[in-house]
Design a protein around this motif. Structure first.
Motif, PDB file in Angstrom:
ATOM      1  N   HIS A  39       0.811  -1.224   0.000  1.00 56.72           N
ATOM      2  CA  HIS A  39       0.000   0.000   0.000  1.00 56.72           C
ATOM      3  C   HIS A  39       0.843   1.273   0.000  1.00 56.72           C
ATOM      4  O   HIS A  39       0.421   2.298   0.536  1.00 56.72           O
ATOM      5  CB  HIS A  39      -0.981   0.005   1.179  1.00 56.72           C
ATOM      6  CG  HIS A  39      -1.803  -1.232   1.263  1.00 56.72           C
ATOM      7  ND1 HIS A  39      -2.831  -1.484   0.397  1.00 56.72           N
ATOM      8  CD2 HIS A  39      -1.743  -2.298   2.100  1.00 56.72           C
ATOM      9  CE1 HIS A  39      -3.383  -2.647   0.697  1.00 56.72           C
ATOM     10  NE2 HIS A  39      -2.738  -3.168   1.714  1.00 56.72           N
ATOM     11  N   LYS A  42      -0.866   4.263  -1.943  1.00 54.95           N
ATOM     12  CA  LYS A  42      -1.958   4.897  -1.193  1.00 54.95           C
ATOM     13  C   LYS A  42      -1.420   5.667   0.007  1.00 54.95           C
ATOM     14  O   LYS A  42      -1.958   6.704   0.368  1.00 54.95           O
ATOM     15  CB  LYS A  42      -2.995   3.863  -0.785  1.00 54.95           C
ATOM     16  CG  LYS A  42      -3.743   3.351  -1.997  1.00 54.95           C
ATOM     17  CD  LYS A  42      -4.936   2.548  -1.676  1.00 54.95           C
ATOM     18  CE  LYS A  42      -5.538   2.118  -3.005  1.00 54.95           C
ATOM     19  NZ  LYS A  42      -6.742   1.422  -2.924  1.00 54.95           N
ATOM     20  N   LYS A  43      -0.356   5.163   0.588  1.00 50.66           N
ATOM     21  CA  LYS A  43       0.269   5.872   1.706  1.00 50.66           C
ATOM     22  C   LYS A  43       0.809   7.220   1.244  1.00 50.66           C
ATOM     23  O   LYS A  43       0.585   8.250   1.896  1.00 50.66           O
ATOM     24  CB  LYS A  43       1.394   5.027   2.315  1.00 50.66           C
ATOM     25  CG  LYS A  43       1.959   5.605   3.599  1.00 50.66           C
ATOM     26  CD  LYS A  43       3.134   4.793   4.121  1.00 50.66           C
ATOM     27  CE  LYS A  43       2.697   3.432   4.579  1.00 50.66           C
ATOM     28  NZ  LYS A  43       3.791   2.690   5.271  1.00 50.66           N
ATOM     29  N   MET A  46      -2.123   9.521   0.585  1.00 49.88           N
ATOM     30  CA  MET A  46      -2.692  10.036   1.839  1.00 49.88           C
ATOM     31  C   MET A  46      -1.791  11.109   2.441  1.00 49.88           C
ATOM     32  O   MET A  46      -2.290  12.087   3.008  1.00 49.88           O
ATOM     33  CB  MET A  46      -2.917   8.902   2.846  1.00 49.88           C
ATOM     34  CG  MET A  46      -4.151   8.066   2.585  1.00 49.88           C
ATOM     35  SD  MET A  46      -5.699   9.003   2.567  1.00 49.88           S
ATOM     36  CE  MET A  46      -5.675   9.826   4.146  1.00 49.88           C
ATOM     37  N   LYS A  47      -0.488  10.962   2.309  1.00 48.10           N
ATOM     38  CA  LYS A  47       0.425  12.005   2.788  1.00 48.10           C
ATOM     39  C   LYS A  47       0.187  13.305   2.035  1.00 48.10           C
ATOM     40  O   LYS A  47       0.220  14.387   2.620  1.00 48.10           O
ATOM     41  CB  LYS A  47       1.884  11.560   2.645  1.00 48.10           C
ATOM     42  CG  LYS A  47       2.297  10.520   3.663  1.00 48.10           C
ATOM     43  CD  LYS A  47       3.747  10.103   3.477  1.00 48.10           C
ATOM     44  CE  LYS A  47       4.122   9.038   4.496  1.00 48.10           C
ATOM     45  NZ  LYS A  47       5.532   8.624   4.358  1.00 48.10           N
ATOM     46  N   CYS A  69      -9.898   3.786   2.348  1.00 44.27           N
ATOM     47  CA  CYS A  69      -8.562   3.420   2.840  1.00 44.27           C
ATOM     48  C   CYS A  69      -8.574   2.949   4.297  1.00 44.27           C
ATOM     49  O   CYS A  69      -7.546   2.491   4.798  1.00 44.27           O
ATOM     50  CB  CYS A  69      -7.600   4.603   2.684  1.00 44.27           C
ATOM     51  SG  CYS A  69      -7.220   5.021   0.975  1.00 44.27           S
ATOM     52  N   ASP A  74      -2.497  -0.780   7.730  1.00 48.48           N
ATOM     53  CA  ASP A  74      -1.248  -0.074   7.983  1.00 48.48           C
ATOM     54  C   ASP A  74      -1.551   1.073   8.952  1.00 48.48           C
ATOM     55  O   ASP A  74      -2.393   1.924   8.658  1.00 48.48           O
ATOM     56  CB  ASP A  74      -0.703   0.454   6.649  1.00 48.48           C
ATOM     57  CG  ASP A  74       0.618   1.170   6.811  1.00 48.48           C
ATOM     58  OD1 ASP A  74       0.593   2.338   7.284  1.00 48.48           O
ATOM     59  OD2 ASP A  74       1.661   0.592   6.463  1.00 48.48           O
ATOM     60  N   VAL A  77      -1.307   4.699   7.563  1.00 44.66           N
ATOM     61  CA  VAL A  77      -2.440   5.075   6.720  1.00 44.66           C
ATOM     62  C   VAL A  77      -3.658   5.352   7.589  1.00 44.66           C
ATOM     63  O   VAL A  77      -4.372   6.334   7.386  1.00 44.66           O
ATOM     64  CB  VAL A  77      -2.741   3.976   5.669  1.00 44.66           C
ATOM     65  CG1 VAL A  77      -4.042   4.275   4.923  1.00 44.66           C
ATOM     66  CG2 VAL A  77      -1.580   3.848   4.688  1.00 44.66           C
ATOM     67  N   LYS A  78      -3.903   4.503   8.575  1.00 48.54           N
ATOM     68  CA  LYS A  78      -5.056   4.700   9.464  1.00 48.54           C
ATOM     69  C   LYS A  78      -4.961   6.042  10.196  1.00 48.54           C
ATOM     70  O   LYS A  78      -5.953   6.750  10.325  1.00 48.54           O
ATOM     71  CB  LYS A  78      -5.167   3.561  10.472  1.00 48.54           C
ATOM     72  CG  LYS A  78      -5.710   2.288   9.857  1.00 48.54           C
ATOM     73  CD  LYS A  78      -6.006   1.254  10.906  1.00 48.54           C
ATOM     74  CE  LYS A  78      -6.497  -0.016  10.287  1.00 48.54           C
ATOM     75  NZ  LYS A  78      -7.772   0.097   9.593  1.00 48.54           N
TER      76      LYS A  78
END
Length: 188
Positions: A39, A42-43, A46-47, A69, A74, A77-78
């Motif tokens: 992921h 996606k991480k 999200m950043k 997500c 992770d 990510v959460k």
């Protein structure tokens, strides 16, 4: 010196256009189906979402993609998803309402950090459906086997007390807090 209205209008249009493309690009990154077993894409996306939020850019249009997500296992990510929810849920209740199922899944996670983050985040969101969904998990977390989860749940009771004192009293959360004062773990 300020320009004339004719000079500033194209600049404003470009800024709006750039923001729309930024949201569009982030949406594509968050919904990408490319192979990414850890992921990482996606991480990174999200950043970028959190960075844009920090700069004051409205990223609330991405709430469906961000909530999707929540299922990623992770913690980093959460954390970013929860930050997004805290930031936008008060102004847009539908964002919080769509996240309730994800919170419920995280509250049943084997990882105590995930359970604690979920109960902490729910405690920050003063939206009726989230508050209703918080009561039973909060009671459970106050009795959790992990001391960090119990401590975090105790703090969530205090936040809930600031929001709705009568609800905390009706649900007997104050009595449960008194019991935690005698907890075997001093960190609680």
């Amino acid at each position: 010196m300020m320009g004339t209205r004719q000079e500033l209008f194209p600049l404003l249009q470009n800024a709006i256009h750039d923001r729309q493309w930024k949201v569009h690009d982030l949406r594509l990154e968050l919904t990408s189906e490319k192979k990414d077993p850890r992921h990482q894409r996606k991480k990174v996306a999200m950043k970028k979402v959190v960075a844009n939020m920090t700069m004051g850019n409205d990223m609330s249009a991405l709430y469906h993609e961000v909530i999707a997500c929540m299922h990623i296992p992770d913690l980093e990510v959460k954390k970013m998803v929860y930050l997004f929810l805290i930031n936008y849920a008060r102004a847009r209740a539908e964002i919080a309402n769509h996240a309730v199922n994800g919170f419920e899944d995280d509250l049943n996670d084997a990882n105590p950090l995930t359970r604690a983050m979920a109960i902490r985040t729910m405690g920050y969101i003063y939206v009726e459906r989230v508050i209703e969904s918080l009561i039973d998990p909060l009671r459970h977390c106050l009795r959790d086997r992990d001391p960090y989860v119990r401590k975090t749940a105790a703090m969530a009771v205090l936040k809930l007390y600031m929001f709705d004192r009568s609800l905390v009293e009706e649900e007997k959360f104050l009595d449960m807090l008194k019991d935690l004062l005698a907890d075997s773990n001093p960190s609680v």
